[in-house]
Design an enzyme around this catalytic site. Structure first.
Site, PDB file in Angstrom:
ATOM      1  N   ALA A 108       0.837  -1.214   0.000  1.00 19.94           N
ATOM      2  CA  ALA A 108       0.000   0.000   0.000  1.00 19.94           C
ATOM      3  C   ALA A 108       0.865   1.254   0.000  1.00 19.94           C
ATOM      4  O   ALA A 108       0.564   2.233  -0.695  1.00 19.94           O
ATOM      5  CB  ALA A 108      -0.903  -0.005   1.229  1.00 19.94           C
ATOM      6  N   GLY A 119      -9.462  -6.528   8.234  1.00 18.46           N
ATOM      7  CA  GLY A 119     -10.453  -5.664   8.885  1.00 18.46           C
ATOM      8  C   GLY A 119     -10.820  -4.433   8.092  1.00 18.46           C
ATOM      9  O   GLY A 119     -11.985  -4.188   7.781  1.00 18.46           O
ATOM     10  N   GLY A 120      -9.843  -3.593   7.731  1.00 21.43           N
ATOM     11  CA  GLY A 120     -10.148  -2.411   6.930  1.00 21.43           C
ATOM     12  C   GLY A 120      -9.245  -1.231   7.211  1.00 21.43           C
ATOM     13  O   GLY A 120      -8.150  -1.384   7.718  1.00 21.43           O
ATOM     14  N   GLU A 132     -13.469  -2.130  15.576  1.00 24.97           N
ATOM     15  CA  GLU A 132     -12.371  -2.983  16.052  1.00 24.97           C
ATOM     16  C   GLU A 132     -11.879  -2.442  17.392  1.00 24.97           C
ATOM     17  O   GLU A 132     -12.322  -1.371  17.835  1.00 24.97           O
ATOM     18  CB  GLU A 132     -11.242  -3.016  15.018  1.00 24.97           C
ATOM     19  N   HIS A 134      -1.236  -9.992  17.575  1.00 25.03           N
ATOM     20  CA  HIS A 134      -2.681  -9.948  17.344  1.00 25.03           C
ATOM     21  C   HIS A 134      -3.318 -11.029  18.210  1.00 25.03           C
ATOM     22  O   HIS A 134      -2.845 -12.170  18.237  1.00 25.03           O
ATOM     23  CB  HIS A 134      -2.970 -10.201  15.859  1.00 25.03           C
ATOM     24  N   ARG A 154      -5.388  -3.929  21.425  1.00 24.80           N
ATOM     25  CA  ARG A 154      -4.808  -5.250  21.194  1.00 24.80           C
ATOM     26  C   ARG A 154      -3.810  -5.721  22.237  1.00 24.80           C
ATOM     27  O   ARG A 154      -3.744  -6.899  22.566  1.00 24.80           O
ATOM     28  CB  ARG A 154      -4.062  -5.188  19.872  1.00 24.80           C
ATOM     29  N   HIS A 170       2.252  -9.700  14.854  1.00 24.74           N
ATOM     30  CA  HIS A 170       1.401  -9.145  13.797  1.00 24.74           C
ATOM     31  C   HIS A 170       1.919  -7.851  13.199  1.00 24.74           C
ATOM     32  O   HIS A 170       1.782  -7.623  12.001  1.00 24.74           O
ATOM     33  CB  HIS A 170       0.011  -8.908  14.405  1.00 24.74           C
ATOM     34  N   ARG A 190      -0.205   0.007  18.247  1.00 21.41           N
ATOM     35  CA  ARG A 190      -1.019   0.528  17.136  1.00 21.41           C
ATOM     36  C   ARG A 190      -2.491   0.174  17.304  1.00 21.41           C
ATOM     37  O   ARG A 190      -2.824  -0.966  17.642  1.00 21.41           O
ATOM     38  CB  ARG A 190      -0.535  -0.061  15.811  1.00 21.41           C
TER      39      ARG A 190
HETATM   40  P1  FAD Z   1       3.792  -4.403   2.753  1.00 22.49           P
HETATM   41  O1  FAD Z   1       2.430  -4.409   2.211  1.00 22.49           O
HETATM   42  O2  FAD Z   1       4.161  -5.467   3.717  1.00 22.49           O
HETATM   43  O3  FAD Z   1       4.754  -4.496   1.481  1.00 22.49           O
HETATM   44  C1  FAD Z   1       6.136  -4.628   1.635  1.00 22.49           C
HETATM   45  C2  FAD Z   1       6.752  -4.681   0.258  1.00 22.49           C
HETATM   46  O4  FAD Z   1       8.158  -4.543   0.371  1.00 22.49           O
HETATM   47  C3  FAD Z   1       6.534  -5.982  -0.488  1.00 22.49           C
HETATM   48  O5  FAD Z   1       6.297  -5.674  -1.843  1.00 22.49           O
HETATM   49  C4  FAD Z   1       7.874  -6.691  -0.380  1.00 22.49           C
HETATM   50  O6  FAD Z   1       8.166  -7.553  -1.449  1.00 22.49           O
HETATM   51  C5  FAD Z   1       8.797  -5.520  -0.408  1.00 22.49           C
HETATM   52  N1  FAD Z   1      10.113  -5.748   0.172  1.00 22.49           N
HETATM   53  C6  FAD Z   1      10.429  -5.994   1.458  1.00 22.49           C
HETATM   54  N2  FAD Z   1      11.763  -6.135   1.590  1.00 22.49           N
HETATM   55  C7  FAD Z   1      12.282  -5.964   0.353  1.00 22.49           C
HETATM   56  C8  FAD Z   1      13.592  -6.008  -0.182  1.00 22.49           C
HETATM   57  N3  FAD Z   1      14.663  -6.261   0.586  1.00 22.49           N
HETATM   58  N4  FAD Z   1      13.756  -5.815  -1.507  1.00 22.49           N
HETATM   59  C9  FAD Z   1      12.687  -5.584  -2.311  1.00 22.49           C
HETATM   60  N5  FAD Z   1      11.426  -5.528  -1.866  1.00 22.49           N
HETATM   61  C10 FAD Z   1      11.237  -5.731  -0.557  1.00 22.49           C
HETATM   62  N6  FAD Z   1      -3.657  -2.994   8.762  1.00 22.49           N
HETATM   63  C11 FAD Z   1      -4.770  -2.242   8.698  1.00 22.49           C
HETATM   64  O7  FAD Z   1      -4.694  -1.009   8.759  1.00 22.49           O
HETATM   65  N7  FAD Z   1      -5.985  -2.841   8.573  1.00 22.49           N
HETATM   66  C12 FAD Z   1      -6.142  -4.185   8.494  1.00 22.49           C
HETATM   67  O8  FAD Z   1      -7.246  -4.685   8.354  1.00 22.49           O
HETATM   68  C13 FAD Z   1      -4.981  -4.986   8.584  1.00 22.49           C
HETATM   69  N8  FAD Z   1      -5.074  -6.346   8.562  1.00 22.49           N
HETATM   70  C14 FAD Z   1      -3.928  -7.079   8.532  1.00 22.49           C
HETATM   71  C15 FAD Z   1      -4.022  -8.467   8.404  1.00 22.49           C
HETATM   72  C16 FAD Z   1      -2.880  -9.231   8.283  1.00 22.49           C
HETATM   73  C17 FAD Z   1      -2.993 -10.719   8.163  1.00 22.49           C
HETATM   74  C18 FAD Z   1      -1.613  -8.606   8.304  1.00 22.49           C
HETATM   75  C19 FAD Z   1      -0.375  -9.417   8.161  1.00 22.49           C
HETATM   76  C20 FAD Z   1      -1.517  -7.228   8.470  1.00 22.49           C
HETATM   77  C21 FAD Z   1      -2.662  -6.469   8.581  1.00 22.49           C
HETATM   78  N9  FAD Z   1      -2.606  -5.084   8.726  1.00 22.49           N
HETATM   79  C22 FAD Z   1      -3.742  -4.339   8.691  1.00 22.49           C
HETATM   80  C23 FAD Z   1      -1.321  -4.397   8.689  1.00 22.49           C
HETATM   81  C24 FAD Z   1      -1.112  -3.832   7.272  1.00 22.49           C
HETATM   82  O9  FAD Z   1      -1.587  -4.762   6.334  1.00 22.49           O
HETATM   83  C25 FAD Z   1       0.341  -3.566   6.995  1.00 22.49           C
HETATM   84  O10 FAD Z   1       0.917  -2.846   8.044  1.00 22.49           O
HETATM   85  C26 FAD Z   1       0.485  -2.751   5.723  1.00 22.49           C
HETATM   86  O11 FAD Z   1      -0.183  -3.401   4.667  1.00 22.49           O
HETATM   87  C27 FAD Z   1       1.941  -2.566   5.382  1.00 22.49           C
HETATM   88  O12 FAD Z   1       2.030  -2.013   4.101  1.00 22.49           O
HETATM   89  P2  FAD Z   1       3.440  -1.637   3.524  1.00 22.49           P
HETATM   90  O13 FAD Z   1       3.198  -1.080   2.169  1.00 22.49           O
HETATM   91  O14 FAD Z   1       4.186  -0.844   4.504  1.00 22.49           O
HETATM   92  O15 FAD Z   1       4.215  -3.028   3.403  1.00 22.49           O
HETATM   93  C1  SIN Z   2      -7.667  -7.331  11.716  1.00 16.50           C
HETATM   94  O1  SIN Z   2      -8.450  -7.355  10.777  1.00 16.50           O
HETATM   95  O2  SIN Z   2      -7.910  -7.804  12.826  1.00 16.50           O
HETATM   96  C2  SIN Z   2      -6.361  -6.686  11.507  1.00 16.50           C
HETATM   97  C3  SIN Z   2      -6.524  -5.236  11.559  1.00 16.50           C
HETATM   98  C4  SIN Z   2      -5.220  -4.545  11.744  1.00 16.50           C
HETATM   99  O3  SIN Z   2      -4.188  -5.168  11.915  1.00 16.50           O
HETATM  100  O4  SIN Z   2      -5.248  -3.309  11.747  1.00 16.50           O
END
Ligand code: FAD
Ligand code: SIN
Length: 547
Positions: free
Chosen positions: A13, A46-47, A116, A243, A289, A350, A385
C-alpha cells in the site's frame, strides 16, 4: 546498471500509492522481492480507519489512537494521519477499490463501517474481510497503466548505496546521501545496481522475527536493517504487536481471524465456555490489542491450555458468511464451522510499531532517502497501534512524501558514479543448512524470550544468542554468494538485536512492552521514545564486502 529518478523498494500500500502520486515525468522503478502482491497489504482483513460517520470526529479518532498508544503517540503525527482519512478513502474509490456498502433508512447506500479494538466508534471502512486484497489489486492495476513506472518483481534489495559508505568523499565531508541500492535479481541470481535520485523504503514490517506470525514470509524487516546500516536512527523497536486472534491449528500456518469478528459481537471464551476479557479491561474484547493479547496469554498460562476460543456462532449464518466470507471459508476448510461452534485462537506476532525514524514527509536521517508504511516510526502508533490505522498511515504518508519529492524534483540533483557490486571475493555457499538452522533458532528464541511477557533474564538470554548469530552470519555473509534467505536472515538478526536492545533499555511496562521486572508504567517515561542511533553504535553491522 539501472538508472531511475526514483527507486521505490516495496510494492505494498505504501510503495504503490507513492508511485501513483509522484510526478508523471519522473522515471520510477518499484521493486518487490517476490510477486508484486507478496507484502502484508494483500492480507489485510479488517479495513481502514477513517472518520466517515457524522457523529464521529477527528478529535475522537485522535483520542482513541493516543489512548491505544499508551502515552507514546506523537500528537502531530496522529493529527496528520487521522485528518486525511476520508480523503484517502475517496482516493481509493477513485482508483476502483470496491468497499462494502449498506443501505440506510433513507434507501441510500452508505459505506458500511465496522468496529475494532480501541475504536469508540464504528469507523473501519472495509471490503468484506479482504480489504487489503481489494486495495493491492487496484494499486497494481493502476500502476500497470502508467508508462513512467517500471515494476520489478522478484528483485530483493540487499543494501542501500550511500555517499558516506560507498563513494569517495573529502575527509571533512560529513554529508550522507542515498544514491541507489544493490539488488539481487532472483530470476537470474545476479546482483544489479539501481541508481536513483530519490530512494524510498516501503518494505513493510518484521514480524517474521517470531516463530508464530500472521504475516507473510517476506516480513523480515529488510528496510529497517538497510536503513540502520545506511546510518538512520531507529525507534521504539520493543513495541512488537501480537494480534490476539490467530487460528490455532496444529499444522496450518498462522491465519488471522479479523478483530472485526469481535467488533461484530464475537466473544472470547475459555474451554469451559466462560468469558474473561472484562476481568482485564472494562472494554472487554474490544480493548486495544496489547491488553486483549496479554489477557489471553495470561489465561492460557493460568488455566494451562494451548488456546482460547472465539465465538460468533450466536449470529445468523448468513450474517457471518456476508461479513466474513474468506475467514468463514478458511476456518471451514481447516475443520471449524464458525457459524456452529467457537474457533480455537492464539495470539501471534502481527505488526512492527517501531522502525525507521521519519518526519511527517517520510524524510529519514539520510538525504534523499525516505521511508513510508510499516517499516517506519512516524510517531502515529506509540506503544501500541490501534487496529486499521496502519493502512491509513501507508496512504497518508505516501501522499505527504510524494509532495516533498515532487517539490524537490530531480533537476538539481547531480549524478554520481556508483561502484558495481563486487562478488570477486565470495564463493558458492558450502553449508546452506547453517542458514536454515539459524532462521529457525532466531525465530524460536525471539518467541520464547522476547514475546508478550518479558523479563530481564529472558532478554539477556536472547541478547546472548543474537550476538552469537550475528557474528556467525556476518562471517558467512562475507564469504559466500548472497541468496534471498541469507539476505533476510542477516536483516532479521539485526532487527532482533534492535528489538532486544530497545526492550532491555525500557525499564517499565507500557503498551506492548510488558516486563515482569518493571510491571508498571513509569510516568516520567511518557512521551519518551527508545531511539537507537547507528552513528553512536559500535555494534553496527560490518560494511558490505562490496564497499
Ligand atoms: P507491505 O504491504 O508489507 O509491502 C512490503 C513490500 O516490500 C513488499 O512488496 C515486499 O516484497 C517488499 N520488500 C520488502 N523487503 C524488500 C527487499 N529487501 N527488496 C525488495 N522488496 C522488498 N492494517 C490495517 O490497517 N488494517 C487491516 O485490516 C490490517 N489487517 C492485517 C491483516 C494481516 C494478516 C496482516 C499481516 C496485516 C494487517 N494489517 C492491517 C497491517 C497492514 O496490512 C500492513 O501494516 C500494511 O499493509 C503494510 O504495508 P506496507 O506497504 O508498509 O508493506
Ligand atoms: C484485523 O483485521 O484484525 C487486523 C486489523 C489490523 O491489523 O489493523
Amino acid at each position: 546498471m539501472h538508472d531511475f529518478d526514483v527507486l521505490i523498494i516495496g510494492s505494498g500500500a505504501a510503495g504503490l500509492s507513492l508511485a501513483l502520486r509522484l510526478q508523471h515525468d519522473f522515471r520510477i522503478a518499484v521493486i518487490s522481492k517476490g510477486p508484486l502482491d507478496d507484502g502484508s497489504t494483500a492480507w489485510a482483513q479488517g479495513g481502514i480507519s477513517a472518520v466517515i460517520d457524522n457523529e464521529d470526529s477527528i478529535e475522537q479518532h485522535m483520542e482513541d489512537t493516543m489512548d491505544a498508544g499508551a502515552g507514546l503517540c506523537d500528537e502531530a503525527a496522529v493529527l496528520h494521519t487521522v485528518s486525511h482519512g476520508k480523503e484517502m478513502i475517496t482516493w481509493l474509490q477513485d482508483l476502483g477499490v470496491e468497499f462494502t456498502y449498506e443501505t440506510g433508512r433513507d434507501g441510500k447506500k452508505y459505506l458500511h463501517l465496522t468496529r475494532e479494538g480501541g475504536h469508540t466508534h464504528r469507523r473501519v471502512v472495509h471490503s468484506a474481510d479482504a480489504t487489503g486484497w481489494a486495495i493491492e489489486n487496484a494499486l497494481i492495476k493502476n500502476t500497470n497503466q502508467k508508462d513512467n513506472i517500471e515494476l520489478f518483481d522478484h528483485h530483493i534489495a540487499i543494501d542501500l548505496i550511500t555517499t558516506h559508505k560507498h563513494l569517495q568523499r573529502r575527509a571533512n565531508d560529513k554529508s550522507n546521501q542515498c544514491v541507489g541500492a544493490y539488488v539481487l535479481d532472483t530470476n537470474d541470481n545476479q546482483v544489479k545496481t539501481f541508481k536513483a535520485k530519490h530512494v524510498i523504503l516501503a518494505t513493510g514490517g518484521a514480524s517474521k522475527v517470531y516463530l508464530y506470525t500472521s504475516n507473510p514470509d517476506g516480513a523480515s524487516g529488510d528496510g529497517i536493517a538497510m536503513a540502520w546500516r545506511a546510518g538512520c536512527r531507529v525507534a521504539n523497536m520493543e513495541f512488537m504487536q501480537f494480534h490476539p486472534t490467530c487460528l490455532y491449528h496444529p499444522t496450518a500456518k498462522s491465519y488471522l481471524i479479523t478483530e472485526a469478528v469481535r467488533g461484530e459481537g464475537g466473544k472470547l471464551l475459555l474451554p469451559n465456555g466462560s468469558e474473561f476479557a472484562h476481568e482485564f479491561d472494562p472494554r472487554g474484547v474490544l480493548a486495544p490489542r496489547d491488553i486483549v493479547a496479554r489477557a489471553i496469554d495470561y489465561k492460557m498460562k493460568q488455566v494451562g491450555v494451548d488456546c482460547v476460543y472465539l465465538d460468533i456462532s450466536h449470529k445468523p449464518k448468513k450474517f457471518i458468511q456476508d461479513h466474513f466470507p474468506n475467514v468463514y471459508a478458511r476456518c471451514l476448510k481447516l475443520g471449524h464451522d464458525m457459524s456452529k461452534e467457537p474457533v480455537p485462537v492464539v495470539p501471534a506476532a502481527h505488526y512492527t510499531c517501531g522502525g525507521v525514524m521519519t518526519d511527517l514527509q517520510g524524510q529519514t536521517d539520510v538525504d534523499h532517502l525516505y521511508a513510508i508504511g510499516e517499516t517506519t516510526h512516524t510517531g502515529l502508533h506509540g506503544a501500541n497501534r490501534m487496529a486499521s490505522n496502519s493502512l491509513l498511515e501507508c496512504l497518508v504518508f505516501a501522499s505527504s512524501t510524494s509532495e516533498l519529492i515532487n517539490s524537490k524534483g530531480i533537476d538539481n540533483i547531480s549524478s554520481v558514479d556508483i561502484p558495481a557490486w563486487d562478488a570477486s571475493r565470495v564463493t558458492e555457499p558450502d553449508e546452506e543448512i547453517v542458514v536454515a538452522h539459524n532462521w529457525d533458532e532466531l525465530r524460536r528464541f525471539m518467541w520464547d524470550y522476547v514475546g508478550i511477557v518479558r523479563t530481564n533474564k529472558r532478554l539477556q538470554r536472547a541478547k546472548h544468542r543474537a550476538d552469537l548469530l550475528s557474528s556467525e552470519i556476518d562471517e558467512y555473509y562475507s564469504h559466500f554468494r548472497v541468496s534471498s534467505d541469507l539476505i533476510e536472515l542477516r536483516n532479521l538478526t539485526l532487527v532482533a538485536d534492535l528489538i532486544i536492545r530497545s526492550a532491555l533499555s525500557r525499564k517499565e511496562s507500557r503498551g506492548l512492552h510488558y516486563t515482569l521486572d518493571f510491571p508498571d508504567a513509569n510516568a516520567s517515561l511518557e512521551n519518551v521514545d527508545t531511539v537507537l542511533d547507528p552513528r553512536l553504535d559500535t555494534t553496527i553491522a560490518k560494511p558490505l564486502y562490496a564497499s
